[in-house]
Design an enzyme around this catalytic site. Structure first.
Site, PDB file in Angstrom:
ATOM      1  N   HIS A  60      15.421  50.252  25.392  1.00 21.01           N
ATOM      2  CA  HIS A  60      15.057  51.259  26.385  1.00 21.01           C
ATOM      3  C   HIS A  60      15.504  50.754  27.756  1.00 21.01           C
ATOM      4  O   HIS A  60      15.361  49.566  28.067  1.00 21.01           O
ATOM      5  CB  HIS A  60      13.541  51.491  26.376  1.00 21.01           C
ATOM      6  CG  HIS A  60      13.074  52.401  27.470  1.00 21.01           C
ATOM      7  ND1 HIS A  60      13.397  53.738  27.510  1.00 21.01           N
ATOM      8  CD2 HIS A  60      12.311  52.166  28.573  1.00 21.01           C
ATOM      9  CE1 HIS A  60      12.855  54.284  28.585  1.00 21.01           C
ATOM     10  NE2 HIS A  60      12.192  53.349  29.249  1.00 21.01           N
ATOM     11  N   CYS A 174      17.415  57.964  27.603  1.00 20.20           N
ATOM     12  CA  CYS A 174      17.081  57.091  28.737  1.00 20.20           C
ATOM     13  C   CYS A 174      18.299  56.396  29.335  1.00 20.20           C
ATOM     14  O   CYS A 174      18.448  56.318  30.556  1.00 20.20           O
ATOM     15  CB  CYS A 174      16.022  56.071  28.330  1.00 20.20           C
ATOM     16  SG  CYS A 174      16.556  54.883  27.060  1.00 20.20           S
TER      17      CYS A 174
END
Length: 301
Positions: A60, A174
């Site tokens: 992430h 993301c």
């Protein structure tokens, strides 16, 4: 694809973990401020599973800022409102013909950088320095990007593993937000350090996709009942599972359809597509995407 507005969320869509629980408005920085920009990366669900997904290179991404004038730190990231599973697969609700999607993604901005979270199993590294003016211009762009780029898209779909192969569909998650943010800063004049930056992509491999239609044309009163049933049947094994036995039964169905029968139904920008799947079917890659080069006069390191 950009949209005119962000739709209201349906009460049916519930997140196990609250989206952006400590989020705040992006502050207006003083023009003369000098702001450090940090690349942040950690394994997905690191807060729950530690480095487990890091071993699979499922990461992430976020970006951090530190104001020289105030000493305050900030974190900005983009992620799913209702968790990854809901963005990737729909719910099949009783009494509703069409699959029901709980799919939105959005930016989250909050004060502080959780050093331990990013450093322990991931990355926290300075990538550039910007002025307060550039930060404020970036903030305006984030508002536009957040209001018009609203749907999370898990999959990248390519013709083959070859680096130059055709990309049928690009993911929207993301890391893509962070890459867009870096590019905006570069366009405003930021000069990035020459360091290697890698990002995770989950890729499906397919022949040329076949356009099927939208929700109305497939599931509406004049829709294609055979196609509608096939799409619902395809998504059924991806539902949340109550038992281990259910999971393995449905996993076999998924393997049968995707690998043995070369089938995948993709919902992308509110439209359905059929993907004629081909080997190696799915791959998680962690590849380098260089930091951008800007087009304006320079500011920074």
């Amino acid at each position: 694809r950009r949209f005119d507005y962000r739709p209201e969320t349906d009460p049916y869509c519930q997140a196990r973990y609250t989206f952006c629980p400590t989020g705040s408005a992006i502050p207006v920085m003083k023009e003369e401020d000098v702001i450090e920009v940090y690349r942040l990366q950690a394994p997905v669900w690191e807060f729950k599973y530690g480095d487990l997904l890091g071993h699979l290179k499922i990461m992430h991404d976020a970006v951090g800022f530190k104001s020289s004038l105030t000493g305050k730190n900030y974190t900005m990231e983009w992620y799913e409102l209702f968790q990854l599973g809901n963005c990737t697969f729909p719910h099949l609700r009783p009494g509703m013909d069409a699959p029901f999607w709980c799919n939105q993604g959005a930016a989250c901005f909050y004060e502080g950088i959780d050093d331990a979270h990013w450093k322990e199993n991931g990355t926290l590294v300075l990538v550039t320095t910007i002025s307060g003016t550039m930060f404020n211009e970036m903030a305006q762009w984030v508002k536009y990007d957040n209001e018009t780029g609203i749907y999370y898209e898990t999959w990248t779909v390519q013709a083959s593993p070859d680096k130059k192969s055709t990309v049928w569909f690009d993911s929207y998650e993301c890391s893509k937000f962070i890459l867009r943010t870096y590019q905006k800063l570069a366009d405003l004049g930021a000069v990035f350090k020459k360091i290697q930056t890698n990002y995770t992509s989950i890729i499906l491999f397919s022949g040329e996709p076949v356009y099927l239609g939208n929700e109305t044309s497939i599931f509406g009163p004049q829709g294609n009942k055979t196609l509608a049933a096939a799409i619902r049947d395809f998504y059924n094994p991806f539902k949340p599972h109550q038992s281990v036995r259910e999971f393995f039964v449905d996993l076999f169905k998924i393997i049968d359809r995707v690998i043995l029968n070369h089938q995948f139904y993709l919902f992308y920008n509110l439209e359905y597509w059929f993907l004629p799947m081909k080997s190696p079917y799915l791959k998680i890659i962690y590849e380098e995407v260089p930091l951008p080069v800007g087009s304006k006069a320079s500011f920074g390191v």
